[in-house]
Enzyme design. Structure first.
Site, PDB file in Angstrom:
ATOM      1  N   ASP A  34      14.916 -34.798 -66.188  1.00  0.00           N
ATOM      2  CA  ASP A  34      16.048 -33.970 -65.864  1.00  0.00           C
ATOM      3  C   ASP A  34      16.366 -33.326 -67.302  1.00  0.00           C
ATOM      4  O   ASP A  34      17.611 -32.196 -67.233  1.00  0.00           O
ATOM      5  CB  ASP A  34      17.519 -34.698 -65.246  1.00  0.00           C
ATOM      6  CG  ASP A  34      16.775 -34.887 -63.526  1.00  0.00           C
ATOM      7  OD1 ASP A  34      16.034 -34.203 -63.670  1.00  0.00           O
ATOM      8  OD2 ASP A  34      17.334 -35.236 -63.239  1.00  0.00           O
ATOM      9  N   ASP A  38      17.407 -29.554 -68.280  1.00  0.00           N
ATOM     10  CA  ASP A  38      18.988 -28.969 -68.387  1.00  0.00           C
ATOM     11  C   ASP A  38      19.331 -28.548 -70.042  1.00  0.00           C
ATOM     12  O   ASP A  38      20.311 -27.451 -70.345  1.00  0.00           O
ATOM     13  CB  ASP A  38      19.553 -30.765 -68.788  1.00  0.00           C
ATOM     14  CG  ASP A  38      20.260 -30.889 -67.514  1.00  0.00           C
ATOM     15  OD1 ASP A  38      20.182 -30.304 -66.751  1.00  0.00           O
ATOM     16  OD2 ASP A  38      20.663 -31.892 -67.616  1.00  0.00           O
ATOM     17  N   SER A  83      26.367 -25.561 -56.756  1.00  0.00           N
ATOM     18  CA  SER A  83      26.193 -25.925 -57.765  1.00  0.00           C
ATOM     19  C   SER A  83      26.960 -26.435 -58.327  1.00  0.00           C
ATOM     20  O   SER A  83      28.783 -26.203 -58.823  1.00  0.00           O
ATOM     21  CB  SER A  83      24.531 -25.375 -58.507  1.00  0.00           C
ATOM     22  OG  SER A  83      23.950 -26.224 -59.101  1.00  0.00           O
ATOM     23  N   GLU A 117      34.197 -39.045 -59.353  1.00  0.00           N
ATOM     24  CA  GLU A 117      33.004 -39.709 -58.127  1.00  0.00           C
ATOM     25  C   GLU A 117      31.677 -39.353 -58.970  1.00  0.00           C
ATOM     26  O   GLU A 117      31.384 -38.951 -60.207  1.00  0.00           O
ATOM     27  CB  GLU A 117      32.715 -38.583 -57.955  1.00  0.00           C
ATOM     28  CG  GLU A 117      33.838 -37.903 -56.619  1.00  0.00           C
ATOM     29  CD  GLU A 117      33.370 -36.543 -55.776  1.00  0.00           C
ATOM     30  OE1 GLU A 117      32.384 -36.885 -55.526  1.00  0.00           O
ATOM     31  OE2 GLU A 117      34.671 -36.501 -54.951  1.00  0.00           O
ATOM     32  N   LYS A 119      28.072 -39.240 -60.557  1.00  0.00           N
ATOM     33  CA  LYS A 119      26.821 -37.700 -59.689  1.00  0.00           C
ATOM     34  C   LYS A 119      25.354 -38.855 -58.940  1.00  0.00           C
ATOM     35  O   LYS A 119      24.581 -39.095 -59.919  1.00  0.00           O
ATOM     36  CB  LYS A 119      26.357 -37.185 -60.822  1.00  0.00           C
ATOM     37  CG  LYS A 119      25.561 -35.497 -60.346  1.00  0.00           C
ATOM     38  CD  LYS A 119      25.884 -35.010 -61.545  1.00  0.00           C
ATOM     39  CE  LYS A 119      24.936 -33.499 -61.512  1.00  0.00           C
ATOM     40  NZ  LYS A 119      24.263 -33.403 -61.037  1.00  0.00           N
ATOM     41  N   ASP A 121      22.599 -39.386 -57.559  1.00  0.00           N
ATOM     42  CA  ASP A 121      20.822 -38.154 -57.873  1.00  0.00           C
ATOM     43  C   ASP A 121      19.781 -38.515 -56.908  1.00  0.00           C
ATOM     44  O   ASP A 121      19.359 -39.447 -56.849  1.00  0.00           O
ATOM     45  CB  ASP A 121      19.972 -38.489 -59.235  1.00  0.00           C
ATOM     46  CG  ASP A 121      18.686 -38.029 -59.680  1.00  0.00           C
ATOM     47  OD1 ASP A 121      19.536 -37.021 -59.496  1.00  0.00           O
ATOM     48  OD2 ASP A 121      18.327 -38.774 -60.707  1.00  0.00           O
ATOM     49  N   TYR A 229      29.859 -36.437 -49.781  1.00  0.00           N
ATOM     50  CA  TYR A 229      31.345 -36.238 -51.191  1.00  0.00           C
ATOM     51  C   TYR A 229      32.269 -34.737 -50.550  1.00  0.00           C
ATOM     52  O   TYR A 229      32.760 -34.653 -52.371  1.00  0.00           O
ATOM     53  CB  TYR A 229      30.697 -36.477 -52.823  1.00  0.00           C
ATOM     54  CG  TYR A 229      29.299 -34.703 -52.490  1.00  0.00           C
ATOM     55  CD1 TYR A 229      28.950 -33.963 -52.119  1.00  0.00           C
ATOM     56  CD2 TYR A 229      28.450 -36.533 -52.834  1.00  0.00           C
ATOM     57  CE1 TYR A 229      28.384 -33.509 -52.582  1.00  0.00           C
ATOM     58  CE2 TYR A 229      27.472 -35.569 -52.725  1.00  0.00           C
ATOM     59  CZ  TYR A 229      27.016 -34.160 -52.348  1.00  0.00           C
ATOM     60  OH  TYR A 229      26.155 -33.653 -53.382  1.00  0.00           O
ATOM     61  N   LYS A 293      36.149 -33.537 -60.498  1.00  0.00           N
ATOM     62  CA  LYS A 293      36.787 -32.439 -59.386  1.00  0.00           C
ATOM     63  C   LYS A 293      38.763 -32.602 -60.164  1.00  0.00           C
ATOM     64  O   LYS A 293      39.225 -33.440 -59.670  1.00  0.00           O
ATOM     65  CB  LYS A 293      36.555 -33.051 -57.474  1.00  0.00           C
ATOM     66  CG  LYS A 293      35.209 -32.834 -57.075  1.00  0.00           C
ATOM     67  CD  LYS A 293      34.979 -33.513 -56.369  1.00  0.00           C
ATOM     68  CE  LYS A 293      33.612 -33.444 -56.476  1.00  0.00           C
ATOM     69  NZ  LYS A 293      32.989 -34.005 -55.364  1.00  0.00           N
ATOM     70  N   LYS A 317      26.661 -34.869 -67.589  1.00  0.00           N
ATOM     71  CA  LYS A 317      25.928 -36.072 -67.599  1.00  0.00           C
ATOM     72  C   LYS A 317      25.877 -36.839 -68.039  1.00  0.00           C
ATOM     73  O   LYS A 317      26.590 -36.781 -69.381  1.00  0.00           O
ATOM     74  CB  LYS A 317      24.978 -34.830 -68.066  1.00  0.00           C
ATOM     75  CG  LYS A 317      25.077 -33.533 -67.193  1.00  0.00           C
ATOM     76  CD  LYS A 317      24.397 -34.344 -65.398  1.00  0.00           C
ATOM     77  CE  LYS A 317      23.346 -33.452 -64.817  1.00  0.00           C
ATOM     78  NZ  LYS A 317      22.326 -33.526 -65.073  1.00  0.00           N
ATOM     79  N   CYS A 411     -15.742 -51.248 -65.357  1.00  0.00           N
ATOM     80  CA  CYS A 411     -14.307 -51.774 -64.954  1.00  0.00           C
ATOM     81  C   CYS A 411     -13.629 -52.964 -66.870  1.00  0.00           C
ATOM     82  O   CYS A 411     -14.728 -53.553 -66.633  1.00  0.00           O
ATOM     83  CB  CYS A 411     -14.388 -52.831 -64.161  1.00  0.00           C
ATOM     84  SG  CYS A 411     -12.873 -53.814 -64.212  1.00  0.00           S
ATOM     85  N   CYS A 414     -14.895 -56.698 -64.949  1.00  0.00           N
ATOM     86  CA  CYS A 414     -15.640 -57.527 -64.961  1.00  0.00           C
ATOM     87  C   CYS A 414     -17.216 -56.559 -65.398  1.00  0.00           C
ATOM     88  O   CYS A 414     -18.186 -56.665 -65.094  1.00  0.00           O
ATOM     89  CB  CYS A 414     -15.608 -57.137 -63.770  1.00  0.00           C
ATOM     90  SG  CYS A 414     -15.734 -56.083 -62.619  1.00  0.00           S
ATOM     91  N   CYS A 429     -12.370 -49.589 -59.500  1.00  0.00           N
ATOM     92  CA  CYS A 429     -13.451 -51.244 -59.810  1.00  0.00           C
ATOM     93  C   CYS A 429     -13.416 -51.552 -58.630  1.00  0.00           C
ATOM     94  O   CYS A 429     -12.364 -51.486 -57.550  1.00  0.00           O
ATOM     95  CB  CYS A 429     -12.652 -52.604 -60.673  1.00  0.00           C
ATOM     96  SG  CYS A 429     -13.875 -53.994 -60.616  1.00  0.00           S
ATOM     97  N   CYS A 434     -13.856 -59.374 -58.923  1.00  0.00           N
ATOM     98  CA  CYS A 434     -13.802 -58.894 -60.155  1.00  0.00           C
ATOM     99  C   CYS A 434     -12.771 -60.201 -60.793  1.00  0.00           C
ATOM    100  O   CYS A 434     -11.065 -60.062 -59.759  1.00  0.00           O
ATOM    101  CB  CYS A 434     -13.102 -57.883 -60.536  1.00  0.00           C
ATOM    102  SG  CYS A 434     -12.434 -56.802 -61.757  1.00  0.00           S
TER     103      CYS A 434
HETATM  104  S1  IVH Z   1      30.468 -31.453 -54.900  1.00  0.00           S
HETATM  105  C1  IVH Z   1      31.403 -27.580 -55.245  1.00  0.00           C
HETATM  106  N1  IVH Z   1      29.893 -34.229 -56.140  1.00  0.00           N
HETATM  107  O1  IVH Z   1      24.737 -32.468 -57.952  1.00  0.00           O
HETATM  108  C2  IVH Z   1      30.576 -28.893 -54.925  1.00  0.00           C
HETATM  109  N2  IVH Z   1      27.929 -32.723 -56.052  1.00  0.00           N
HETATM  110  O2  IVH Z   1      24.782 -30.262 -59.394  1.00  0.00           O
HETATM  111  C3  IVH Z   1      29.438 -29.324 -55.476  1.00  0.00           C
HETATM  112  N3  IVH Z   1      25.305 -34.724 -56.424  1.00  0.00           N
HETATM  113  O3  IVH Z   1      24.863 -30.025 -55.151  1.00  0.00           O
HETATM  114  C4  IVH Z   1      28.935 -30.494 -54.876  1.00  0.00           C
HETATM  115  N4  IVH Z   1      26.916 -36.179 -56.481  1.00  0.00           N
HETATM  116  O4  IVH Z   1      23.718 -32.554 -55.004  1.00  0.00           O
HETATM  117  C5  IVH Z   1      29.307 -33.230 -55.807  1.00  0.00           C
HETATM  118  N5  IVH Z   1      29.683 -36.443 -56.364  1.00  0.00           N
HETATM  119  C6  IVH Z   1      29.272 -35.726 -56.066  1.00  0.00           C
HETATM  120  C7  IVH Z   1      28.359 -34.698 -56.097  1.00  0.00           C
HETATM  121  C8  IVH Z   1      27.046 -33.838 -56.646  1.00  0.00           C
HETATM  122  C9  IVH Z   1      26.011 -35.903 -56.831  1.00  0.00           C
HETATM  123  C10 IVH Z   1      24.377 -32.824 -56.628  1.00  0.00           C
HETATM  124  C11 IVH Z   1      24.875 -32.384 -55.342  1.00  0.00           C
HETATM  125  C12 IVH Z   1      25.362 -30.820 -55.936  1.00  0.00           C
HETATM  126  C13 IVH Z   1      24.838 -31.069 -58.017  1.00  0.00           C
HETATM  127  C14 IVH Z   1      25.604 -30.101 -58.634  1.00  0.00           C
END
Ligand code: IVH
Length: 671
Positions: A34, A38, A83, A117, A119, A121, A229, A293, A317, A411, A414, A429, A434
């Protein structure tokens, strides 16, 4: 940068990101980490911003996720699933906060309330509840159109089929993240390796791959769960803030991450971020940052959205858990089923508080793809608490003296010739005697989920092997106190405890014993099926391949492996010795004469009166069997609302079809 060069770089970055998007979102099988993604994304974004005429709507920077797969039917989201923009530093967050106040016309000193919150994965999904009923579930897809994975989502225990409220809102659309916690993830991977299937690279891929199965019965077996969420479209209930929205969800039966918190301004955000980063290592699921948020929904709607993300939220991140080090050696190691895995010995290096000296290279195909050689300087990454992986080689550090490790033809333990089966990535093997396989077989046999011989772990097993006291699992039962007393630092009490633990293991259930034998492709689940179907070890040992194949869920590969195991003279002789030493694998008590003895049930559609797993328990308690698919052998199909192809198949085969009420009546003894 020259304009021409910039255009070229932008084009190549777009192509590369599109390829990685498709690997990640559509195939659930990314090639890069990831953090690397990024970095490419940030580079493209910066280039596009420096030359706005080059930005286009089709660029990966303006799009969300991947294409919905054609194998699922498509669902248009009523509100787009967006996203999030990424932040990588406190400076980025300060900039985000300043921009919000500017756009809201607030003073610079104003303090905004934010909800922070973890994030998660995992994989983003949308759930649609109409009048309290779960009517649909989908993936995010490209943000506008997702895949219909309703049947799969309904197998997840933490997703209620009905909201826990007497007067639910007419419409409640919810977004959340489906994920697999770390412990079950490792167990799942262990089972896959045992079955000769490639392990998932990380919990996120495992969750995504499990959710996008065409057969919900497979999804149902995966340890998936959810945190909700965000709201989608909502009718019949109103919320004024993110916090109040989240507070309502648990009362409806929907899980919300308990680490969610409202904080004041960016100093509150920064405090939350560093605290969560500390907690990160002790969480039982993967997170990759903090989602921030704006709490007030009024402010959120005033701020609005951009093409791919809302202006009122951002993802801060965590730094990747990566480090640079040198591969000092690559050693092939042999596992219990004979799979030979290349493992890298690293110059020890610290990665977020943990000293790492080994990394898995998974298999030779992967090693070749990444062109990993002995002596290479590499980037390694730790994900969850799985063994770190090599992310990529720093080619610019090559001196030319690096060496590629060829697939071993013999192997390493063995010396027997190795094989690579055409449909597998693994190199094996095949010598059952073995020493490496014997060691792993002993460790497996004594382990917690198998015979559970308390205290008999790797350390003692190695000593037993070194002293030549055991050559196979049956030898464990002829050990004496004098044998253990030969160990370094062994006391009377400890030796006695070990002997008691060995003695106690003699009465394990048949299914446990079958699992403990370590037959290839026979995990805990298959072992239970075999114990249930054959009832005794003798029956299983004399079974033919056709009989094995007639068991639901036992396929040709598994049947062949079981038959081959019991045909092997050495194995039969070993089992004889195990039984002679007093092992009496007992059969789990089944209710004899239960109402459903010998009957097979299939549950389909959305069930209202009980969950699928409760239904299964009820059937089993009465001596019956709950299966995942309808066949001639099915006795009853219990159909809930919107039952589909299984109901149709049952009708075609003339299988009795029951409503939930009729099933309950049958269970309670009525006709
Ligand atoms: S809110 C408009 N809250 O992150 C708000 N997303 O990069 C949209 N994700 O698609 C998402 N934890 O898969 C929100 N506490 C959280 C999250 C979260 C993980 C993911 C989710 C989203 C991606 C955005």
């Amino acid at each position: 940068m020259e304009k021409q060069t910039a255009i070229k770089r932008i084009e190549s970055l777009r192509k590369e990101l599109e390829r990685h998007n498709s690997l990640y979102y559509e195939n659930d099988n990314p090639e890069i980490s990831d953090a690397e993604y990024d970095a490419l994304f940030a580079e493209l974004k910066a280039l596009e911003e420096s030359a706005p005429t080059l930005a286009v709507v089709s660029s990966p920077t303006a799009k969300v996720g991947g294409k919905p797969l054609a194998r699922f039917s498509q669902i248009a989201h009523r509100l787009p699933m967006l996203s999030l923009d990424n932040a990588f530093s406190e400076g980025d967050i300060a900039e985000f906060d300043r921009r919000i106040k500017r756009e809201l016309g607030l003073a610079e000193e104003a303090i905004i309330d934010y909800v922070c919150e973890p994030k998660m994965d995992g994989l983003a999904v949308e759930l649609v509840y109409e009048d309290g009923e779960l009517v649909q579930g989908s993936t995010r897809g490209d943000g506008e159109i997702g895949e219909d994975i309703s049947a799969n989502l309904k197998t997840i225990k933490s997703i209620p089929h009905r909201l826990a409220e007497l007067f639910p809102p007419q419409l409640l659309e919810l977004r959340g993240e489906v994920y697999i916690p770390l412990e079950p993830f490792q167990k799942l991977n262990g089972e896959r390796e045992e079955a000769g299937e490639p392990p998932f690279a990380n919990p996120r891929n495992a969750a995504a791959g499990s959710l996008r199965q065409l057969d919900p019965a497979i999804t149902a077996k995966r340890p998936l769960t959810i945190f909700c969420y965000a709201p989608g479209l909502i009718e019949g209930i109103e919320f004024d803030s993110q916090l109040n929205f989240l507070k309502k969800l648990p009362a409806l039966g929907l899980p919300v991450n308990p680490l969610t918190k409202k904080v004041a301004g960016i100093s509150g955000v920064a405090g939350y971020y560093s605290q969560l980063m500390e907690q990160r290592e002790s969480l039982d699921y993967e997170i990759d940052g903090v989602v921030i948020k704006v709490d007030s929904f009024a402010m959120q709607s005033e701020l609005g959205v951009k093409s791919r993300s809302p202006k009122w939220a951002i993802a801060w991140k965590f730094p990747p858990r990566q480090a640079v080090t040198v591969i000092e050696d690559i050693v092939p190691s042999v596992g219990r089923t004979g799979v030979i895995t290349p493992t890298a010995n690293l110059r020890p290096v610290e990665v977020s508080g943990v000293i790492v000296s080994r990394a898995t290279l998974h298999n030779w195909e992967e090693m070749e793809r990444k062109d990993i050689r002995i002596g290479d300087t590499v980037v390694i990454e730790r994900a969850g608490d799985v063994i770190p992986a090599v992310v990529r080689v720093l080619l610019e550090k090559r001196s030319g003296s690096e060496k590629f490790l060829e697939i071993p033809s013999a192997c390493p333990e063995c010396g027997s010739p190795t094989v690579k089966l055409p449909n597998e990535v693994a190199v094996r093997c095949q010598n059952l005697s073995c020493p490496a396989q014997i060691r792993e077989a002993l460790i497996h046999f004594a382990s917690r989920n198998a015979m559970d011989i308390d205290g008999l772990g790797e350390k003692y097993i190695d000593q037993l092997l070194r002293l030549g006291l055991v050559r196979d699992i049956a030898d464990i039962y002829s050990l004496t106190k004098a044998d253990f007393m030969q160990f370094e630092r062994m006391g009377d009490k400890l030796a006695e405890n070990l002997l008691t633990a060995i003695e106690e293991s003699k009465t394990r259930e048949l299914a446990t014993f079958i699992f403990a034998l370590g037959i290839r492709h026979v995990g805990e689940h298959t072992a239970k099926l075999l114990a249930g179907a054959f009832g005794s070890l003798q029956n299983l040992m004399s079974s033919r391949e056709e009989e094995l194949l007639s068991i639901r869920e036992v396929g040709p590969q598994v049947a062949e492996s079981i038959a081959a195991y019991f045909q092997d003279e050495k194995n039969r002789e070993m089992i004889e010795r195990l039984l002679a030493s007093g092992i009496t694998p007992s059969v789990a008590e089944k209710r004899v004469g239960g109402r459903f003895t010998g009957k097979t049930f299939v549950f389909t559609g959305s069930l209202e009166r009980f969950s699928r797993s409760d239904a299964q328990k009820m059937v089993e308690a009465e001596g019956g069997h709950a299966a995942g698919s309808v066949s001639k052998k099915t006795d009853y199909v219990v159909a809930g609302a919107e039952a589909g192809s299984k109901l149709e198949k049952a009708r075609n085969l003339g299988v009795s079809i029951l409503s939930e009420e009729e099933f309950l009546l049958l269970l309670s003894g009525g006709d």
